[in-house]
Design a protein around this motif. Structure first.
Motif, PDB file in Angstrom:
ATOM      1  N   ALA A 161      -5.005  -6.135  -2.261  1.00  0.00           N
ATOM      2  CA  ALA A 161      -3.944  -5.195  -1.884  1.00  0.00           C
ATOM      3  C   ALA A 161      -2.995  -4.955  -3.052  1.00  0.00           C
ATOM      4  CB  ALA A 161      -3.180  -5.721  -0.675  1.00  0.00           C
ATOM      5  N   ALA A 162      -2.658  -6.002  -3.794  1.00  0.00           N
ATOM      6  CA  ALA A 162      -1.770  -5.841  -4.949  1.00  0.00           C
ATOM      7  C   ALA A 162      -2.436  -4.994  -6.026  1.00  0.00           C
ATOM      8  CB  ALA A 162      -1.384  -7.212  -5.510  1.00  0.00           C
ATOM      9  N   ALA A 163      -3.742  -5.166  -6.217  1.00  0.00           N
ATOM     10  CA  ALA A 163      -4.456  -4.347  -7.201  1.00  0.00           C
ATOM     11  C   ALA A 163      -4.479  -2.880  -6.779  1.00  0.00           C
ATOM     12  CB  ALA A 163      -5.871  -4.867  -7.384  1.00  0.00           C
ATOM     13  N   ASP A 164      -4.646  -2.624  -5.479  1.00  0.00           N
ATOM     14  CA  ASP A 164      -4.616  -1.246  -4.992  1.00  0.00           C
ATOM     15  C   ASP A 164      -3.257  -0.600  -5.243  1.00  0.00           C
ATOM     16  OD1 ASP A 164      -7.215  -1.455  -4.157  1.00  0.00           O
ATOM     17  OD2 ASP A 164      -6.709  -1.821  -2.047  1.00  0.00           O
ATOM     18  N   VAL A 165      -2.197  -1.339  -4.967  1.00  0.00           N
ATOM     19  CA  VAL A 165      -0.847  -0.813  -5.193  1.00  0.00           C
ATOM     20  C   VAL A 165      -0.608  -0.603  -6.684  1.00  0.00           C
ATOM     21  CG1 VAL A 165       1.606  -1.370  -5.037  1.00  0.00           C
ATOM     22  CG2 VAL A 165       0.119  -1.739  -3.075  1.00  0.00           C
ATOM     23  N   ALA A 166      -1.027  -1.558  -7.505  1.00  0.00           N
ATOM     24  CA  ALA A 166      -0.834  -1.430  -8.952  1.00  0.00           C
ATOM     25  C   ALA A 166      -1.604  -0.230  -9.501  1.00  0.00           C
ATOM     26  CB  ALA A 166      -1.273  -2.705  -9.659  1.00  0.00           C
ATOM     27  N   GLY A 167      -2.736   0.093  -8.895  1.00  0.00           N
ATOM     28  CA  GLY A 167      -3.511   1.243  -9.337  1.00  0.00           C
ATOM     29  C   GLY A 167      -2.843   2.568  -9.036  1.00  0.00           C
ATOM     30  N   THR A 168      -1.970   2.605  -8.050  1.00  0.00           N
ATOM     31  CA  THR A 168      -1.286   3.854  -7.707  1.00  0.00           C
ATOM     32  C   THR A 168       0.028   4.046  -8.470  1.00  0.00           C
ATOM     33  OG1 THR A 168      -0.074   2.861  -5.863  1.00  0.00           O
ATOM     34  CG2 THR A 168      -2.249   3.805  -5.370  1.00  0.00           C
ATOM     35  N   ILE A 169       0.496   3.017  -9.159  1.00  0.00           N
ATOM     36  CA  ILE A 169       1.784   3.107  -9.853  1.00  0.00           C
ATOM     37  C   ILE A 169       1.792   4.181 -10.946  1.00  0.00           C
ATOM     38  CG2 ILE A 169       3.369   1.841 -11.374  1.00  0.00           C
ATOM     39  CD1 ILE A 169       2.876  -0.603  -9.608  1.00  0.00           C
ATOM     40  N   PRO A 170       0.778   4.262 -11.823  1.00  0.00           N
ATOM     41  CA  PRO A 170       0.846   5.316 -12.855  1.00  0.00           C
ATOM     42  C   PRO A 170       0.937   6.730 -12.271  1.00  0.00           C
ATOM     43  CG  PRO A 170      -0.807   3.705 -13.440  1.00  0.00           C
ATOM     44  CD  PRO A 170      -0.356   3.387 -12.042  1.00  0.00           C
ATOM     45  N   ALA A 171       0.173   7.023 -11.237  1.00  0.00           N
ATOM     46  CA  ALA A 171       0.225   8.355 -10.624  1.00  0.00           C
ATOM     47  C   ALA A 171       1.574   8.592  -9.960  1.00  0.00           C
ATOM     48  CB  ALA A 171      -0.904   8.517  -9.615  1.00  0.00           C
ATOM     49  N   SER A 172       2.121   7.566  -9.338  1.00  0.00           N
ATOM     50  CA  SER A 172       3.439   7.706  -8.703  1.00  0.00           C
ATOM     51  C   SER A 172       4.528   7.972  -9.736  1.00  0.00           C
ATOM     52  CB  SER A 172       3.786   6.447  -7.912  1.00  0.00           C
ATOM     53  OG  SER A 172       2.868   6.243  -6.874  1.00  0.00           O
ATOM     54  N   LEU A 173       4.489   7.268 -10.858  1.00  0.00           N
ATOM     55  CA  LEU A 173       5.464   7.499 -11.922  1.00  0.00           C
ATOM     56  C   LEU A 173       5.305   8.897 -12.517  1.00  0.00           C
ATOM     57  CD1 LEU A 173       5.411   4.066 -13.774  1.00  0.00           C
ATOM     58  CD2 LEU A 173       7.247   4.998 -12.363  1.00  0.00           C
ATOM     59  N   ARG A 174       4.052   9.316 -12.731  1.00  0.00           N
ATOM     60  CA  ARG A 174       3.808  10.662 -13.266  1.00  0.00           C
ATOM     61  C   ARG A 174       4.360  11.715 -12.317  1.00  0.00           C
ATOM     62  NH1 ARG A 174      -1.805  11.796 -12.469  1.00  0.00           N
ATOM     63  NH2 ARG A 174      -0.984  12.508 -10.476  1.00  0.00           N
ATOM     64  N   ASP A 175       4.078  11.554 -11.020  1.00  0.00           N
ATOM     65  CA  ASP A 175       4.555  12.530 -10.038  1.00  0.00           C
ATOM     66  C   ASP A 175       6.086  12.541  -9.948  1.00  0.00           C
ATOM     67  OD1 ASP A 175       1.935  13.117  -9.538  1.00  0.00           O
ATOM     68  OD2 ASP A 175       1.827  11.995  -7.642  1.00  0.00           O
ATOM     69  N   HIS A 176       6.688  11.382 -10.110  1.00  0.00           N
ATOM     70  CA  HIS A 176       8.141  11.283 -10.022  1.00  0.00           C
ATOM     71  C   HIS A 176       8.828  11.972 -11.202  1.00  0.00           C
ATOM     72  CE1 HIS A 176      12.082   9.703  -9.003  1.00  0.00           C
ATOM     73  NE2 HIS A 176      12.187   9.243 -10.241  1.00  0.00           N
ATOM     74  N   PHE A 177       8.322  11.709 -12.400  1.00  0.00           N
ATOM     75  CA  PHE A 177       8.983  12.210 -13.593  1.00  0.00           C
ATOM     76  C   PHE A 177       8.515  13.610 -14.002  1.00  0.00           C
ATOM     77  CE2 PHE A 177       9.712   7.615 -14.204  1.00  0.00           C
ATOM     78  CZ  PHE A 177      11.087   7.653 -14.241  1.00  0.00           C
ATOM     79  N   LEU A 178       7.262  13.937 -13.723  1.00  0.00           N
ATOM     80  CA  LEU A 178       6.721  15.225 -14.182  1.00  0.00           C
ATOM     81  C   LEU A 178       6.481  16.205 -13.044  1.00  0.00           C
ATOM     82  CD1 LEU A 178       4.130  13.887 -16.766  1.00  0.00           C
ATOM     83  CD2 LEU A 178       6.443  14.713 -17.193  1.00  0.00           C
ATOM     84  N   GLY A 179       6.707  15.780 -11.839  1.00  0.00           N
ATOM     85  CA  GLY A 179       6.436  16.639 -10.697  1.00  0.00           C
ATOM     86  C   GLY A 179       5.021  16.429 -10.195  1.00  0.00           C
ATOM     87  N   LYS A 180       4.718  16.923  -9.047  1.00  0.00           N
ATOM     88  CA  LYS A 180       3.408  16.749  -8.421  1.00  0.00           C
ATOM     89  C   LYS A 180       2.310  17.345  -9.294  1.00  0.00           C
ATOM     90  CE  LYS A 180       1.447  15.475  -4.483  1.00  0.00           C
ATOM     91  NZ  LYS A 180       1.405  14.118  -4.108  1.00  0.00           N
ATOM     92  N   GLY A 181       1.325  16.547  -9.651  1.00  0.00           N
ATOM     93  CA  GLY A 181       0.209  17.036 -10.441  1.00  0.00           C
ATOM     94  C   GLY A 181       0.456  17.035 -11.938  1.00  0.00           C
ATOM     95  N   GLY A 182       1.668  16.815 -12.365  1.00  0.00           N
ATOM     96  CA  GLY A 182       1.976  16.707 -13.784  1.00  0.00           C
ATOM     97  C   GLY A 182       1.946  18.030 -14.530  1.00  0.00           C
ATOM     98  N   ASP A 183       2.105  19.200 -13.871  1.00  0.00           N
ATOM     99  CA  ASP A 183       2.025  20.458 -14.575  1.00  0.00           C
ATOM    100  C   ASP A 183       3.387  21.035 -14.961  1.00  0.00           C
ATOM    101  OD1 ASP A 183       0.498  21.401 -11.555  1.00  0.00           O
ATOM    102  OD2 ASP A 183       2.657  21.473 -11.821  1.00  0.00           O
ATOM    103  N   GLN A 184       4.433  20.272 -14.926  1.00  0.00           N
ATOM    104  CA  GLN A 184       5.743  20.804 -15.343  1.00  0.00           C
ATOM    105  C   GLN A 184       6.109  20.339 -16.711  1.00  0.00           C
ATOM    106  OE1 GLN A 184       8.693  19.913 -12.458  1.00  0.00           O
ATOM    107  NE2 GLN A 184       7.903  21.368 -11.002  1.00  0.00           N
TER     108      GLN A 184
END
Length: 114
Positions: free
Chosen positions: A91-114
Motif C-alpha cells: 500500500a505504501a508503494a502504491d501511494v508513493a507511486g502516485t506522488i509524482p503525478a499528484s505533485l505535477r498536477d498540483h503545480f502544473l495543473g491537470k495533465g501538466g499542459d500549463q
C-alpha cells in the motif's frame, strides 16, 4: 566489578522486558501458522519483535498510556505484524507511486499542459 556486572544484567533485563511482549505476540502468531520452515518461523518472530518495538515506542510517544496498555499493544502488533507488513509495504508503494503525478498536477495543473 560487581557494579559493572549488575549494570550489565540490568541492561539485559531492560532489553528483554522491552521486546518480550512483541516476541510473545509473534510466538502466538506462529502457533496459528502451520507448515512453516524454521527460517520462516525465525523471520516471522524477528519481524514481530522489530515492528512491535518501533510501533509500541511510537504509540507511547504520541499518547501517554499506561505501560501495561503499551505492552498489550506491542503484543497485538507482534502477533499480526508478519501478516500485515507485506500489505502495508504494498500500500505504501502504491501511494508513493502516485506522488509524482499528484505533485505535477498540483503545480502544473491537470495533465501538466500549463
Amino acid at each position: 566489578m560487581e557494579q559493572k556486572i549488575a549494570a550489565l544484567l540490568d541492561a539485559c533485563f531492560a532489553i528483554l522486558s522491552g521486546i518480550a511482549p512483541g516476541a510473545i505476540g509473534a510466538a502466538v502468531g506462529l502457533a496459528w501458522r502451520k507448515g512453516l520452515t524454521w527460517r520462516e518461523r525465525f523471520v516471522q518472530l524477528a519481524v514481530g519483535i522489530v515492528v512491535s518495538w518501533f510501533a509500541g515506542r511510537a504509540i507511547g510517544a504520541i499518547w501517554s498510556l499506561d505501560p501495561f496498555v503499551l505492552q498489550g499493544i506491542a503484543f497485538t502488533i507482534g502477533m499480526i505484524a508478519f501478516e500485515a507488513t507485506p500489505r502495508f509495504i504494498a500500500a505504501a508503494a502504491d501511494v508513493a507511486g502516485t506522488i509524482p503525478a499528484s505533485l505535477r498536477d498540483h503545480f502544473l495543473g491537470k495533465g501538466g499542459d500549463q
